[in-house]
Design a protein around this motif. Sequence first.
Motif, PDB file in Angstrom:
ATOM      1  N   THR A  34      24.129  46.128  33.172  1.00 14.06           N
ATOM      2  CA  THR A  34      22.934  45.319  32.928  1.00 14.06           C
ATOM      3  C   THR A  34      23.054  43.892  33.443  1.00 14.06           C
ATOM      4  N   LEU A  35      24.278  43.366  33.578  1.00 10.70           N
ATOM      5  CA  LEU A  35      24.451  41.963  33.964  1.00 10.70           C
ATOM      6  C   LEU A  35      23.904  41.695  35.368  1.00 10.70           C
ATOM      7  N   LYS A  36      23.047  40.666  35.442  1.00 11.18           N
ATOM      8  CA  LYS A  36      22.515  40.226  36.730  1.00 11.18           C
ATOM      9  C   LYS A  36      23.096  38.876  37.143  1.00 11.18           C
ATOM     10  N   LYS A  37      23.499  38.065  36.139  1.00  8.94           N
ATOM     11  CA  LYS A  37      24.046  36.735  36.426  1.00  8.94           C
ATOM     12  C   LYS A  37      25.307  36.506  35.607  1.00  8.94           C
ATOM     13  N   LEU A  38      26.368  36.024  36.264  1.00  6.74           N
ATOM     14  CA  LEU A  38      27.608  35.655  35.595  1.00  6.74           C
ATOM     15  C   LEU A  38      27.986  34.249  36.040  1.00  6.74           C
ATOM     16  N   GLU A  39      28.137  33.371  35.066  1.00  7.27           N
ATOM     17  CA  GLU A  39      28.521  31.986  35.349  1.00  7.27           C
ATOM     18  C   GLU A  39      29.798  31.673  34.578  1.00  7.27           C
ATOM     19  N   MET A  40      30.839  31.247  35.302  1.00  2.80           N
ATOM     20  CA  MET A  40      32.111  30.881  34.677  1.00  2.80           C
ATOM     21  C   MET A  40      32.509  29.505  35.185  1.00  2.80           C
ATOM     22  N   LYS A  41      32.403  28.501  34.314  1.00  2.85           N
ATOM     23  CA  LYS A  41      32.658  27.123  34.703  1.00  2.85           C
ATOM     24  C   LYS A  41      33.900  26.604  33.978  1.00  2.85           C
ATOM     25  N   SER A  42      34.881  26.191  34.757  1.00  2.00           N
ATOM     26  CA  SER A  42      36.102  25.561  34.233  1.00  2.00           C
ATOM     27  C   SER A  42      36.839  26.438  33.231  1.00  2.00           C
ATOM     28  N   CYS A  43      36.755  27.738  33.383  1.00  5.91           N
ATOM     29  CA  CYS A  43      37.514  28.639  32.519  1.00  5.91           C
ATOM     30  C   CYS A  43      38.956  28.715  33.019  1.00  5.91           C
ATOM     31  N   VAL A  44      39.882  29.030  32.117  1.00  8.35           N
ATOM     32  CA  VAL A  44      41.289  29.095  32.505  1.00  8.35           C
ATOM     33  C   VAL A  44      41.950  30.326  31.908  1.00  8.35           C
ATOM     34  N   ASN A  45      43.005  30.775  32.602  1.00  6.56           N
ATOM     35  CA  ASN A  45      43.873  31.831  32.082  1.00  6.56           C
ATOM     36  C   ASN A  45      45.006  31.182  31.296  1.00  6.56           C
ATOM     37  N   TYR A  46      45.232  31.655  30.091  1.00  5.13           N
ATOM     38  CA  TYR A  46      46.319  31.131  29.274  1.00  5.13           C
ATOM     39  C   TYR A  46      47.628  31.809  29.658  1.00  5.13           C
ATOM     40  N   ILE A  47      48.630  31.012  29.969  1.00  2.00           N
ATOM     41  CA  ILE A  47      49.959  31.526  30.294  1.00  2.00           C
ATOM     42  C   ILE A  47      50.855  31.286  29.091  1.00  2.00           C
ATOM     43  N   GLN A  48      51.202  32.353  28.414  1.00  3.79           N
ATOM     44  CA  GLN A  48      51.992  32.216  27.194  1.00  3.79           C
ATOM     45  C   GLN A  48      53.418  31.759  27.481  1.00  3.79           C
ATOM     46  N   SER A  49      54.000  32.289  28.548  1.00  2.00           N
ATOM     47  CA  SER A  49      55.369  31.936  28.902  1.00  2.00           C
ATOM     48  C   SER A  49      55.542  32.044  30.410  1.00  2.00           C
ATOM     49  N   VAL A  50      56.199  31.051  30.981  1.00  2.00           N
ATOM     50  CA  VAL A  50      56.394  31.066  32.429  1.00  2.00           C
ATOM     51  C   VAL A  50      57.332  32.180  32.859  1.00  2.00           C
ATOM     52  N   SER A  51      58.052  32.757  31.893  1.00  2.00           N
ATOM     53  CA  SER A  51      58.984  33.839  32.225  1.00  2.00           C
ATOM     54  C   SER A  51      58.283  35.193  32.308  1.00  2.00           C
ATOM     55  N   ASN A  52      57.063  35.276  31.752  1.00  2.00           N
ATOM     56  CA  ASN A  52      56.311  36.531  31.794  1.00  2.00           C
ATOM     57  C   ASN A  52      55.481  36.619  33.065  1.00  2.00           C
ATOM     58  N   PRO A  53      55.138  37.824  33.510  1.00  3.78           N
ATOM     59  CA  PRO A  53      54.264  37.973  34.683  1.00  3.78           C
ATOM     60  C   PRO A  53      52.922  37.283  34.445  1.00  3.78           C
ATOM     61  N   ILE A  54      52.437  36.598  35.467  1.00  2.00           N
ATOM     62  CA  ILE A  54      51.180  35.861  35.351  1.00  2.00           C
ATOM     63  C   ILE A  54      50.001  36.783  35.640  1.00  2.00           C
ATOM     64  N   ARG A  55      49.019  36.730  34.791  1.00  2.00           N
ATOM     65  CA  ARG A  55      47.794  37.496  35.033  1.00  2.00           C
ATOM     66  C   ARG A  55      46.914  36.664  35.958  1.00  2.00           C
ATOM     67  N   ARG A  56      46.850  37.075  37.188  1.00  2.00           N
ATOM     68  CA  ARG A  56      46.221  36.266  38.225  1.00  2.00           C
ATOM     69  C   ARG A  56      44.699  36.365  38.188  1.00  2.00           C
ATOM     70  N   TRP A  57      44.057  35.253  38.556  1.00  2.00           N
ATOM     71  CA  TRP A  57      42.614  35.274  38.715  1.00  2.00           C
ATOM     72  C   TRP A  57      42.212  36.214  39.859  1.00  2.00           C
ATOM     73  N   ALA A  58      43.058  36.314  40.846  1.00  2.00           N
ATOM     74  CA  ALA A  58      42.735  37.208  41.970  1.00  2.00           C
ATOM     75  C   ALA A  58      42.511  38.631  41.476  1.00  2.00           C
ATOM     76  N   THR A  59      43.327  39.059  40.516  1.00  2.00           N
ATOM     77  CA  THR A  59      43.184  40.408  39.960  1.00  2.00           C
ATOM     78  C   THR A  59      41.896  40.537  39.162  1.00  2.00           C
ATOM     79  N   ILE A  60      41.571  39.481  38.422  1.00  2.00           N
ATOM     80  CA  ILE A  60      40.342  39.497  37.619  1.00  2.00           C
ATOM     81  C   ILE A  60      39.116  39.541  38.526  1.00  2.00           C
ATOM     82  N   TRP A  61      39.092  38.680  39.557  1.00  6.31           N
ATOM     83  CA  TRP A  61      37.943  38.669  40.470  1.00  6.31           C
ATOM     84  C   TRP A  61      37.774  40.021  41.170  1.00  6.31           C
ATOM     85  N   GLU A  62      38.891  40.631  41.531  1.00  4.74           N
ATOM     86  CA  GLU A  62      38.818  41.929  42.205  1.00  4.74           C
ATOM     87  C   GLU A  62      38.215  42.994  41.291  1.00  4.74           C
TER      88      GLU A  62
END
Length: 387
Positions: A293-321
């Motif tokens: 149903t979504l026709k419009k998606l707006e995401m302004k200044s949102c961020v991914n929270y990184i709990q620990s630098v030692s853990n794998p990072i959940r990339r925005w590239a993966t989310i956008w894909e």
Amino acid sequence: MHNLPIELVKEIVDNVSDTPDLFHLRAVNSTCRDLVDPNLFHRICIGNSVKSAQNVMQIFASPSLAPFIHEVVYDPRDNHPFLLLRSSDAEACCDEIEIAELEEALTETFTSLSNLPNLQSVTLNFWPSFISQSGVDTRDHPYWFTSRQLTVLHSVYHAMKNNSSSPSPYPGIRSLTLNNVVLMPAASYDFVRSLKDSPLTQLSISVVSNSELFAWSGSKTLNGSVQALLPIPNGSLTSLEIKSPRGLYHSPSAQFSTHTYPSLKSLVLENIVLDHTTSTDGVEAFILRHKNTLKKLEMKSCVNYIQSVSNPIRRWATIWEQLREELTELEEVVVDDGGCGYAVLNTSEGYIPHAALADSTPGLLQDDEQSLKDFCECVTARTAGSL
């Protein structure tokens, strides 16, 4: 003016916008009054004072004026700074009796919204100060500020519930905007869940950020869940905005898994922190549940929270894909020029940008940027192909 053609008088009225001038024009004669009233009372503003609430209540109670009211705005203030006081710094001289009288006046006024047959839109602006009965702008103790928020919200929902349960042919409030909301424990908003048949088609929630909440609570890591203010699943809601304009918002207790709106077409997120792992309760899953149903998606200044630098990072590239592949009905994507970033939790500073991430993860930002570009171009191509 008594001898002027009615068409000319109407033209004059339609070109007057200043409220005092409209009141003067209204007093000329009955013809001017009848022409002025639909414009003058289309939008009603309620100040944060007993006097204003009582004056507006008289307008609501008028059978001749109530039908003209389409929009109600509580406590509008342009360019006014928002600042919560620490409990220890709040004024000790606040008159609790006067505050109670203000809450009583606001309750009576807002519960009367159900008596306005053509009301469509309500905007509630919450500010941590009020006008005393002596006319002084008085800073609020945080307890009274949040108490008044709940009082006003509860009253508005009471009015919507009364309207939905009555045989009235009028649809009731369609648009609700909440600004400067300090999120309280979920149990405080039971009245939201008690509204089984929400009439809302548009809901905009602007919350106080984690850093702003620090001024009151002393914690930069805790915030209430915006989920408590979301209506129970229904087919009416078409537009939803969740924003935190003055800083990042994150609540570990947020759970969106029970919320699905079959008619949702527009979703706006601003300064929202996405969790470090995917889950059915998360923001991404909420977006994807509305892919049909979504026709419009707006995401302004949102961020991914990184709990620990030692853990794998959940990339925005993966989310956008993933969004590109699944949001096949999307027609518009709005993202900041710099895209969305990453944040870590600093116990003394709160959520802050991960400054060293680009250096420690080569190609990360470039991959994110390219994936976002592909997403936007895919949406544009799909939209052009459907024309």
